[in-house]
Design a protein around this motif. Structure first.
Motif, PDB file in Angstrom:
ATOM      1  N   THR A 259       0.826  -1.209   0.000  1.00  0.00           N
ATOM      2  CA  THR A 259       0.000   0.000   0.000  1.00  0.00           C
ATOM      3  C   THR A 259       0.861   1.260   0.000  1.00  0.00           C
ATOM      4  O   THR A 259       0.392   2.341   0.357  1.00  0.00           O
ATOM      5  CB  THR A 259      -0.936   0.026   1.229  1.00  0.00           C
ATOM      6  OG1 THR A 259      -0.146  -0.037   2.418  1.00  0.00           O
ATOM      7  CG2 THR A 259      -1.902  -1.145   1.206  1.00  0.00           C
ATOM      8  N   GLY A 260       2.115   1.138  -0.417  1.00  0.00           N
ATOM      9  CA  GLY A 260       3.021   2.288  -0.426  1.00  0.00           C
ATOM     10  C   GLY A 260       3.743   2.427  -1.749  1.00  0.00           C
ATOM     11  O   GLY A 260       4.968   2.302  -1.813  1.00  0.00           O
ATOM     12  N   LEU A 261       2.989   2.669  -2.829  1.00  0.00           N
ATOM     13  CA  LEU A 261       3.582   2.819  -4.149  1.00  0.00           C
ATOM     14  C   LEU A 261       3.922   4.282  -4.423  1.00  0.00           C
ATOM     15  O   LEU A 261       3.184   5.187  -4.021  1.00  0.00           O
ATOM     16  CB  LEU A 261       2.625   2.314  -5.229  1.00  0.00           C
ATOM     17  CG  LEU A 261       2.235   0.842  -5.176  1.00  0.00           C
ATOM     18  CD1 LEU A 261       1.279   0.515  -6.312  1.00  0.00           C
ATOM     19  CD2 LEU A 261       3.467  -0.057  -5.250  1.00  0.00           C
ATOM     20  N   PHE A 262       5.033   4.509  -5.122  1.00  0.00           N
ATOM     21  CA  PHE A 262       5.438   5.840  -5.557  1.00  0.00           C
ATOM     22  C   PHE A 262       5.678   5.762  -7.063  1.00  0.00           C
ATOM     23  O   PHE A 262       6.523   5.008  -7.523  1.00  0.00           O
ATOM     24  CB  PHE A 262       6.691   6.306  -4.822  1.00  0.00           C
ATOM     25  CG  PHE A 262       6.460   6.618  -3.370  1.00  0.00           C
ATOM     26  CD1 PHE A 262       6.338   7.932  -2.946  1.00  0.00           C
ATOM     27  CD2 PHE A 262       6.329   5.599  -2.442  1.00  0.00           C
ATOM     28  CE1 PHE A 262       6.108   8.215  -1.614  1.00  0.00           C
ATOM     29  CE2 PHE A 262       6.094   5.872  -1.110  1.00  0.00           C
ATOM     30  CZ  PHE A 262       5.977   7.189  -0.693  1.00  0.00           C
ATOM     31  N   MET A 263       4.923   6.559  -7.806  1.00  0.00           N
ATOM     32  CA  MET A 263       4.883   6.431  -9.259  1.00  0.00           C
ATOM     33  C   MET A 263       5.302   7.742  -9.926  1.00  0.00           C
ATOM     34  O   MET A 263       4.906   8.822  -9.495  1.00  0.00           O
ATOM     35  CB  MET A 263       3.446   6.067  -9.661  1.00  0.00           C
ATOM     36  CG  MET A 263       3.210   5.851 -11.133  1.00  0.00           C
ATOM     37  SD  MET A 263       1.420   5.726 -11.493  1.00  0.00           S
ATOM     38  CE  MET A 263       0.881   4.505 -10.300  1.00  0.00           C
ATOM     39  N   SER A 264       6.103   7.633 -10.986  1.00  0.00           N
ATOM     40  CA  SER A 264       6.429   8.802 -11.797  1.00  0.00           C
ATOM     41  C   SER A 264       6.385   8.401 -13.265  1.00  0.00           C
ATOM     42  O   SER A 264       6.666   7.248 -13.618  1.00  0.00           O
ATOM     43  CB  SER A 264       7.813   9.363 -11.444  1.00  0.00           C
ATOM     44  OG  SER A 264       8.831   8.446 -11.792  1.00  0.00           O
ATOM     45  N   LEU A 265       6.030   9.358 -14.133  1.00  0.00           N
ATOM     46  CA  LEU A 265       5.972   9.080 -15.569  1.00  0.00           C
ATOM     47  C   LEU A 265       6.055  10.389 -16.335  1.00  0.00           C
ATOM     48  O   LEU A 265       5.897  11.480 -15.767  1.00  0.00           O
ATOM     49  CB  LEU A 265       4.688   8.321 -15.925  1.00  0.00           C
ATOM     50  CG  LEU A 265       3.352   8.980 -15.569  1.00  0.00           C
ATOM     51  CD1 LEU A 265       2.817   9.802 -16.735  1.00  0.00           C
ATOM     52  CD2 LEU A 265       2.322   7.926 -15.189  1.00  0.00           C
ATOM     53  N   HIS A 266       6.309  10.291 -17.639  1.00  0.00           N
ATOM     54  CA  HIS A 266       6.355  11.450 -18.532  1.00  0.00           C
ATOM     55  C   HIS A 266       5.136  11.407 -19.443  1.00  0.00           C
ATOM     56  O   HIS A 266       4.834  10.368 -20.040  1.00  0.00           O
ATOM     57  CB  HIS A 266       7.630  11.426 -19.376  1.00  0.00           C
ATOM     58  CG  HIS A 266       8.872  11.710 -18.587  1.00  0.00           C
ATOM     59  ND1 HIS A 266       9.947  12.384 -19.128  1.00  0.00           N
ATOM     60  CD2 HIS A 266       9.217  11.429 -17.307  1.00  0.00           C
ATOM     61  CE1 HIS A 266      10.899  12.488 -18.216  1.00  0.00           C
ATOM     62  NE2 HIS A 266      10.466  11.903 -17.101  1.00  0.00           N
ATOM     63  N   ALA A 267       4.448  12.521 -19.551  1.00  0.00           N
ATOM     64  CA  ALA A 267       3.291  12.635 -20.437  1.00  0.00           C
ATOM     65  C   ALA A 267       3.605  13.661 -21.521  1.00  0.00           C
ATOM     66  O   ALA A 267       3.972  14.809 -21.222  1.00  0.00           O
ATOM     67  CB  ALA A 267       2.054  13.055 -19.649  1.00  0.00           C
ATOM     68  N   GLU A 268       3.480  13.265 -22.777  1.00  0.00           N
ATOM     69  CA  GLU A 268       3.755  14.159 -23.905  1.00  0.00           C
ATOM     70  C   GLU A 268       2.499  14.982 -24.218  1.00  0.00           C
ATOM     71  O   GLU A 268       1.397  14.434 -24.324  1.00  0.00           O
ATOM     72  CB  GLU A 268       4.160  13.347 -25.131  1.00  0.00           C
ATOM     73  CG  GLU A 268       5.457  12.572 -24.927  1.00  0.00           C
ATOM     74  CD  GLU A 268       5.804  11.696 -26.101  1.00  0.00           C
ATOM     75  OE1 GLU A 268       5.001  11.662 -27.063  1.00  0.00           O
ATOM     76  OE2 GLU A 268       6.847  11.026 -26.074  1.00  0.00           O
ATOM     77  N   VAL A 269       2.684  16.298 -24.348  1.00  0.00           N
ATOM     78  CA  VAL A 269       1.563  17.201 -24.630  1.00  0.00           C
ATOM     79  C   VAL A 269       1.956  18.169 -25.746  1.00  0.00           C
ATOM     80  O   VAL A 269       3.132  18.397 -26.006  1.00  0.00           O
ATOM     81  CB  VAL A 269       1.144  17.997 -23.370  1.00  0.00           C
ATOM     82  CG1 VAL A 269       0.721  17.060 -22.255  1.00  0.00           C
ATOM     83  CG2 VAL A 269       2.287  18.897 -22.897  1.00  0.00           C
ATOM     84  N   ASP A 270       0.962  18.734 -26.383  1.00  0.00           N
ATOM     85  CA  ASP A 270       1.176  19.703 -27.452  1.00  0.00           C
ATOM     86  C   ASP A 270       1.867  20.944 -26.878  1.00  0.00           C
ATOM     87  O   ASP A 270       1.364  21.570 -25.937  1.00  0.00           O
ATOM     88  CB  ASP A 270      -0.173  20.074 -28.073  1.00  0.00           C
ATOM     89  CG  ASP A 270      -0.015  20.897 -29.354  1.00  0.00           C
ATOM     90  OD1 ASP A 270       1.031  21.541 -29.535  1.00  0.00           O
ATOM     91  OD2 ASP A 270      -0.973  20.894 -30.159  1.00  0.00           O
ATOM     92  N   ALA A 271       3.018  21.311 -27.446  1.00  0.00           N
ATOM     93  CA  ALA A 271       3.785  22.448 -26.942  1.00  0.00           C
ATOM     94  C   ALA A 271       3.033  23.775 -27.086  1.00  0.00           C
ATOM     95  O   ALA A 271       3.372  24.759 -26.423  1.00  0.00           O
ATOM     96  CB  ALA A 271       5.129  22.529 -27.672  1.00  0.00           C
ATOM     97  N   ARG A 272       2.006  23.823 -27.937  1.00  0.00           N
ATOM     98  CA  ARG A 272       1.266  25.068 -28.156  1.00  0.00           C
ATOM     99  C   ARG A 272       0.219  25.331 -27.077  1.00  0.00           C
ATOM    100  O   ARG A 272      -0.345  26.418 -27.000  1.00  0.00           O
ATOM    101  CB  ARG A 272       0.578  25.015 -29.528  1.00  0.00           C
ATOM    102  CG  ARG A 272       1.543  24.951 -30.707  1.00  0.00           C
ATOM    103  CD  ARG A 272       0.822  24.635 -32.000  1.00  0.00           C
ATOM    104  NE  ARG A 272       0.179  23.307 -31.964  1.00  0.00           N
ATOM    105  CZ  ARG A 272      -0.456  22.766 -33.000  1.00  0.00           C
ATOM    106  NH1 ARG A 272      -0.520  23.424 -34.149  1.00  0.00           N
ATOM    107  NH2 ARG A 272      -1.011  21.571 -32.894  1.00  0.00           N
TER     108      ARG A 272
END
Length: 390
Positions: A259-272
């Motif tokens: 019950t102790g998860l630590f999550m990170s990720l990269h999300a790509e989005v429109d630069a505009r």
């Protein structure tokens, strides 16, 4: 059995994702294990003294070690439920894995001791007697251990606990152990063939094997193991389902307990897109993942230039170079950067399997050389992302 008892002893027993409910399941399993294994230890020791069988006495001692294992399980779940503090800012959830590892080591030690004792019985066999009372005791023990196996297995599945799964494995190992001991005692009483010591060695080897397998199940999360393919796919689908997200990569999950998860990720989005708009919907995604997985979540926003012909053309050339090296490799987070002094820089991440025939430095040297063959003097910023598979 554990899940059945949970209905009467655990409030909100269906909320298995809740840390306190998980803790109560573990404590209940430990308490039941202590009670039942003490009964089995006493009854088997009585049967061992009646028959003079070393394998029955060893089986009784195995149940005594199970009492210790149940104590460890109970204490482990109690400690793992403690809140985070200054010395342990990520909580105490990994104590559950440590408890499971201790249980596994106790199983191995008991197996080794049983093998040692059984060798002595081969060279110095004693007279063995058998009776219906002894048979009844062993059959009773088998039934109890079967109930404990199915109970702990069901509970382990509900709360996703390696410690309870190890306890279940120990129980089914005991079922086999006691069954073999029972068959051995019957054969010896009918034929006079002394199988006691040989069967004891066989049982000991099986117990050691069970302990080693159980240890692996708890060592892996302590060392750090990748999330399941199903979990990765589910998280990526959750994030990409938001209309402003163009892609997902660099997902990392640290396990500090079930019950102790630590999550990170990269999300790509429109630069505009407007920066505040991006910040707001990234916050919404973090909140959704936090609720869904009971996890701390950090999402890094990667702006992607869309519609720039120069960038798209250069990206196609880089992809071609990568495919020439190995079609299995893949790039993401691609950027073509113009600095103030008009020097150009290309930056991207390259996904590479852990087991690959080239070193990271060799891959980068190859790509830099061939990219500069397309545009001499361009700066290259290449990040290698290690991945289990592509």
């Amino acid at each position: 059995m554990i899940c059945f008892l949970a209905k009467y002893f655990i409030k909100d027993y269906t909320s298995v994702k809740d840390a306190k409910v998980r803790q109560q399941y573990g404590v209940l399993s430990g308490a039941v294990g202590i009670f039942l294994n003490i009964i089995l230890f006493v009854s088997k020791m009585v049967a061992g003294f009646i028959t003079g069988s070393i394998s029955i006495m060893a089986d009784a001692l195995n149940n005594l070690s199970d009492v210790g294992s149940s104590v460890v399980t109970l204490v482990g779940f109690k400690l793992s439920g403690h809140e985070a503090d200054e010395e342990h800012p990520f909580g105490h959830g990994r104590v559950e894995y440590v408890a499971g590892l201790i249980v596994a080591l106790l199983i191995v030690l008991m197996g080794v001791e049983l093998i040692r004792t059984s060798f002595g019985k081969i060279f110095s066999p004693g007279e063995i007697s058998f009776s219906p009372v002894v048979a009844g005791i062993l059959v009773f023990a088998i039934l109890v251990k079967l109930i404990m196996y199915f109970g702990n297995k069901e509970a382990a599945g509900k709360i996703e606990s390696p410690a309870l799964n190890n306890t279940a494995l120990d129980s089914i190992s005991d079922v086999f152990t006691t069954s073999v001991v029972l068959v051995c005692a019957i054969i010896t009483s009918r034929t006079g063939i002394m199988l006691d010591g040989y069967v004891g060695i066989l049982v000991g080897l099986l117990i050691v094997k069970t302990g080693i397998e159980a240890a692996k199940d708890t060592i892996d999360p302590l060392l750090g193991e990748p999330p399941s393919k199903e979990m990765v796919k589910e998280i990526e689908e959750t994030v990409i389902s938001h209309e402003n997200v163009l892609g997902v990569h660099d997902l990392v999950i640290h396990n500090y307990g079930p019950t102790g998860l630590f999550m990170s990720l990269h999300a790509e989005v429109d630069a505009r897109l407007d920066l505040i708009t991006v910040h707001d919907f990234i916050d919404d995604i973090e909140s959704e993942l936090r609720t869904k997985y009971s996890s701390e979540v950090v999402i890094h926003m990667d702006p992607v230039v869309i519609g720039d012909e120069d960038t798209e053309e250069f990206k196609r050339k880089v992809k071609f170079i990568v495919r020439e090296l190995d079609p299995v490799l893949d790039i993401h987070d691609f950027r073509l950067i113009h600095s103030k002094d008009k020097e150009r820089r290309v930056a991207f991440d390259l996904s590479v399997p852990y087991k690959y025939n080239l070193k990271d430095s060799e891959i980068i040297d190859y790509l830099v050389q061939h990219i500069r063959g397309v545009e001499p003097g361009i700066e290259c910023d290449i990040t290698i992302d290690k991945t289990e598979r592509l």
